[in-house]
Design a protein around this motif. Sequence first.
Motif, PDB file in Angstrom:
ATOM      1  N   LEU A  88       0.825  -1.215   0.000  1.00  0.00           N
ATOM      2  CA  LEU A  88       0.000   0.000   0.000  1.00  0.00           C
ATOM      3  C   LEU A  88       0.859   1.265   0.000  1.00  0.00           C
ATOM      4  CD1 LEU A  88      -2.843  -1.057   2.442  1.00  0.00           C
ATOM      5  CD2 LEU A  88      -3.010  -0.725  -0.038  1.00  0.00           C
ATOM      6  N   LEU A  89       1.988   1.230   0.681  1.00  0.00           N
ATOM      7  CA  LEU A  89       2.905   2.367   0.658  1.00  0.00           C
ATOM      8  C   LEU A  89       3.412   2.599  -0.763  1.00  0.00           C
ATOM      9  CD1 LEU A  89       4.530   4.547   2.153  1.00  0.00           C
ATOM     10  CD2 LEU A  89       6.287   2.812   2.552  1.00  0.00           C
ATOM     11  N   GLY A  90       3.800   1.531  -1.425  1.00  0.00           N
ATOM     12  CA  GLY A  90       4.249   1.649  -2.814  1.00  0.00           C
ATOM     13  C   GLY A  90       3.152   2.157  -3.729  1.00  0.00           C
ATOM     14  N   LEU A  91       1.932   1.664  -3.529  1.00  0.00           N
ATOM     15  CA  LEU A  91       0.798   2.130  -4.320  1.00  0.00           C
ATOM     16  C   LEU A  91       0.555   3.616  -4.095  1.00  0.00           C
ATOM     17  CD1 LEU A  91      -1.674   1.447  -6.138  1.00  0.00           C
ATOM     18  CD2 LEU A  91      -2.936   1.049  -4.015  1.00  0.00           C
ATOM     19  N   GLY A  92       0.562   4.024  -2.841  1.00  0.00           N
ATOM     20  CA  GLY A  92       0.338   5.435  -2.521  1.00  0.00           C
ATOM     21  C   GLY A  92       1.415   6.336  -3.102  1.00  0.00           C
ATOM     22  N   LEU A  93       2.665   5.923  -2.962  1.00  0.00           N
ATOM     23  CA  LEU A  93       3.760   6.722  -3.519  1.00  0.00           C
ATOM     24  C   LEU A  93       3.687   6.768  -5.039  1.00  0.00           C
ATOM     25  CD1 LEU A  93       6.762   5.646  -1.266  1.00  0.00           C
ATOM     26  CD2 LEU A  93       5.642   7.886  -1.333  1.00  0.00           C
ATOM     27  N   THR A  94       3.357   5.643  -5.643  1.00  0.00           N
ATOM     28  CA  THR A  94       3.260   5.593  -7.098  1.00  0.00           C
ATOM     29  C   THR A  94       2.145   6.507  -7.598  1.00  0.00           C
ATOM     30  OG1 THR A  94       4.104   3.340  -7.129  1.00  0.00           O
ATOM     31  CG2 THR A  94       2.909   4.068  -9.069  1.00  0.00           C
ATOM     32  N   GLN A  95       0.971   6.373  -7.015  1.00  0.00           N
ATOM     33  CA  GLN A  95      -0.160   7.203  -7.436  1.00  0.00           C
ATOM     34  C   GLN A  95       0.068   8.675  -7.107  1.00  0.00           C
ATOM     35  OE1 GLN A  95      -1.509   5.148  -9.582  1.00  0.00           O
ATOM     36  NE2 GLN A  95      -3.523   5.804  -8.969  1.00  0.00           N
ATOM     37  N   GLY A  96       0.644   8.934  -5.956  1.00  0.00           N
ATOM     38  CA  GLY A  96       0.815  10.311  -5.513  1.00  0.00           C
ATOM     39  C   GLY A  96       1.894  11.085  -6.237  1.00  0.00           C
ATOM     40  N   THR A  97       2.868  10.382  -6.776  1.00  0.00           N
ATOM     41  CA  THR A  97       3.978  11.094  -7.424  1.00  0.00           C
ATOM     42  C   THR A  97       4.001  10.946  -8.934  1.00  0.00           C
ATOM     43  OG1 THR A  97       5.460   9.198  -7.130  1.00  0.00           O
ATOM     44  CG2 THR A  97       5.445  10.866  -5.379  1.00  0.00           C
ATOM     45  N   PHE A  98       3.108  10.153  -9.481  1.00  0.00           N
ATOM     46  CA  PHE A  98       3.142   9.888 -10.922  1.00  0.00           C
ATOM     47  C   PHE A  98       3.027  11.169 -11.738  1.00  0.00           C
ATOM     48  CE2 PHE A  98       1.458   8.424 -15.018  1.00  0.00           C
ATOM     49  CZ  PHE A  98       2.433   7.497 -15.330  1.00  0.00           C
ATOM     50  N   MET A  99       2.155  12.063 -11.321  1.00  0.00           N
ATOM     51  CA  MET A  99       1.946  13.287 -12.094  1.00  0.00           C
ATOM     52  C   MET A  99       3.145  14.232 -12.039  1.00  0.00           C
ATOM     53  SD  MET A  99      -0.735  15.335  -9.696  1.00  0.00           S
ATOM     54  CE  MET A  99      -1.526  13.946  -8.934  1.00  0.00           C
ATOM     55  N   TYR A 100       4.033  14.023 -11.085  1.00  0.00           N
ATOM     56  CA  TYR A 100       5.191  14.906 -10.946  1.00  0.00           C
ATOM     57  C   TYR A 100       6.436  14.369 -11.657  1.00  0.00           C
ATOM     58  CZ  TYR A 100       2.207  16.817  -7.338  1.00  0.00           C
ATOM     59  OH  TYR A 100       1.149  17.355  -6.664  1.00  0.00           O
ATOM     60  N   GLN A 101       6.368  13.167 -12.169  1.00  0.00           N
ATOM     61  CA  GLN A 101       7.519  12.547 -12.816  1.00  0.00           C
ATOM     62  C   GLN A 101       7.653  13.022 -14.262  1.00  0.00           C
ATOM     63  OE1 GLN A 101       9.827  10.348 -11.546  1.00  0.00           O
ATOM     64  NE2 GLN A 101       8.911  10.648  -9.546  1.00  0.00           N
ATOM     65  N   LYS A 102       8.790  13.584 -14.595  1.00  0.00           N
ATOM     66  CA  LYS A 102       9.057  13.980 -15.977  1.00  0.00           C
ATOM     67  C   LYS A 102       9.632  12.804 -16.752  1.00  0.00           C
ATOM     68  CE  LYS A 102       9.545  18.774 -14.904  1.00  0.00           C
ATOM     69  NZ  LYS A 102      10.303  19.972 -14.840  1.00  0.00           N
ATOM     70  N   ASN A 103      10.448  12.006 -16.099  1.00  0.00           N
ATOM     71  CA  ASN A 103      11.014  10.809 -16.726  1.00  0.00           C
ATOM     72  C   ASN A 103      10.190   9.608 -16.292  1.00  0.00           C
ATOM     73  OD1 ASN A 103      13.142  12.272 -17.867  1.00  0.00           O
ATOM     74  ND2 ASN A 103      14.334  12.112 -15.973  1.00  0.00           N
ATOM     75  N   ARG A 104       9.215   9.227 -17.101  1.00  0.00           N
ATOM     76  CA  ARG A 104       8.297   8.138 -16.724  1.00  0.00           C
ATOM     77  C   ARG A 104       9.024   6.818 -16.494  1.00  0.00           C
ATOM     78  NH1 ARG A 104       4.258  11.060 -15.045  1.00  0.00           N
ATOM     79  NH2 ARG A 104       3.103  12.158 -16.639  1.00  0.00           N
ATOM     80  N   TRP A 105      10.105   6.563 -17.211  1.00  0.00           N
ATOM     81  CA  TRP A 105      10.826   5.307 -17.047  1.00  0.00           C
ATOM     82  C   TRP A 105      11.476   5.212 -15.676  1.00  0.00           C
ATOM     83  CZ3 TRP A 105      15.976   5.426 -15.943  1.00  0.00           C
ATOM     84  CH2 TRP A 105      16.649   6.628 -16.179  1.00  0.00           C
ATOM     85  N   LEU A 106      11.713   6.329 -15.033  1.00  0.00           N
ATOM     86  CA  LEU A 106      12.367   6.366 -13.731  1.00  0.00           C
ATOM     87  C   LEU A 106      11.371   6.203 -12.580  1.00  0.00           C
ATOM     88  CD1 LEU A 106      15.207   6.767 -12.619  1.00  0.00           C
ATOM     89  CD2 LEU A 106      14.783   9.219 -12.612  1.00  0.00           C
ATOM     90  N   HIS A 107      10.101   6.330 -12.880  1.00  0.00           N
ATOM     91  CA  HIS A 107       9.063   6.324 -11.849  1.00  0.00           C
ATOM     92  C   HIS A 107       9.035   5.018 -11.052  1.00  0.00           C
ATOM     93  CE1 HIS A 107       5.441   7.723  -9.930  1.00  0.00           C
ATOM     94  NE2 HIS A 107       4.884   6.557 -10.183  1.00  0.00           N
ATOM     95  N   TRP A 108       8.922   3.883 -11.719  1.00  0.00           N
ATOM     96  CA  TRP A 108       8.788   2.602 -11.016  1.00  0.00           C
ATOM     97  C   TRP A 108      10.032   2.232 -10.211  1.00  0.00           C
ATOM     98  CZ3 TRP A 108       4.133   1.021 -10.222  1.00  0.00           C
ATOM     99  CH2 TRP A 108       3.132   1.406 -11.116  1.00  0.00           C
ATOM    100  N   PRO A 109      11.234   2.355 -10.775  1.00  0.00           N
ATOM    101  CA  PRO A 109      12.413   2.045  -9.942  1.00  0.00           C
ATOM    102  C   PRO A 109      12.507   2.927  -8.697  1.00  0.00           C
ATOM    103  CG  PRO A 109      13.034   2.156 -12.246  1.00  0.00           C
ATOM    104  CD  PRO A 109      11.613   2.625 -12.163  1.00  0.00           C
ATOM    105  N   LEU A 110      12.134   4.197  -8.815  1.00  0.00           N
ATOM    106  CA  LEU A 110      12.172   5.073  -7.643  1.00  0.00           C
ATOM    107  C   LEU A 110      11.193   4.627  -6.574  1.00  0.00           C
ATOM    108  CD1 LEU A 110      12.596   8.642  -9.178  1.00  0.00           C
ATOM    109  CD2 LEU A 110      14.219   7.381  -7.766  1.00  0.00           C
ATOM    110  N   MET A 111      10.018   4.201  -6.980  1.00  0.00           N
ATOM    111  CA  MET A 111       9.028   3.740  -6.007  1.00  0.00           C
ATOM    112  C   MET A 111       9.485   2.456  -5.332  1.00  0.00           C
ATOM    113  SD  MET A 111       6.898   6.079  -5.932  1.00  0.00           S
ATOM    114  CE  MET A 111       8.215   7.158  -6.409  1.00  0.00           C
ATOM    115  N   VAL A 112      10.031   1.533  -6.109  1.00  0.00           N
ATOM    116  CA  VAL A 112      10.516   0.281  -5.530  1.00  0.00           C
ATOM    117  C   VAL A 112      11.655   0.571  -4.550  1.00  0.00           C
ATOM    118  CG1 VAL A 112      11.702  -1.885  -6.054  1.00  0.00           C
ATOM    119  CG2 VAL A 112       9.767  -1.165  -7.448  1.00  0.00           C
ATOM    120  N   LEU A 113      12.583   1.415  -4.951  1.00  0.00           N
ATOM    121  CA  LEU A 113      13.703   1.738  -4.066  1.00  0.00           C
ATOM    122  C   LEU A 113      13.237   2.504  -2.816  1.00  0.00           C
ATOM    123  CD1 LEU A 113      16.429   2.705  -6.676  1.00  0.00           C
ATOM    124  CD2 LEU A 113      16.358   0.664  -5.231  1.00  0.00           C
TER     125      LEU A 113
END
Length: 122
Positions: A88-113
């Motif tokens: 749920l933390l990963g889901l929240g961070l992913t949903q909450g920060t997706f709109m702020y990511q300029k580099n979409r490819w970097l989004h998922w690794p950042l959330m996992v890390l």
Amino acid sequence: MTSFKKHWGLWLAAVLLFVLFFSSSMTYKEQTTVPLLERLLHNEPFKQALSGIHFNYAGEQQSIAEVGYFKFVEFFIRKGAHVSIFFLLGLGLTQGTFMYQKNRWLHWPLMVLSCTGVAAFD
């Protein structure tokens, strides 16, 4: 769209981080659910099915014979809670920060890390 609906993921992440911080400051004895399980599961349902399960975890044998029925059930509840809260933390961070990511490819690794880092410090 209200601010809460727009940023629900960040709110979820903030609440979960608070819960993690609060629960991490407590000892095992303060967190144990064994007394509650003893009241709720007093007739020990699933004991027969769980009796055949045994494994080593953190250098200790985990089984009903070694730790008792209620501590064994609590072990699975606690591990399930850890998996759920970090998912749920990963889901929240992913949903909450997706709109702020300029580099979409970097989004998922950042959330996992991020979640892995919080889990490591927990």
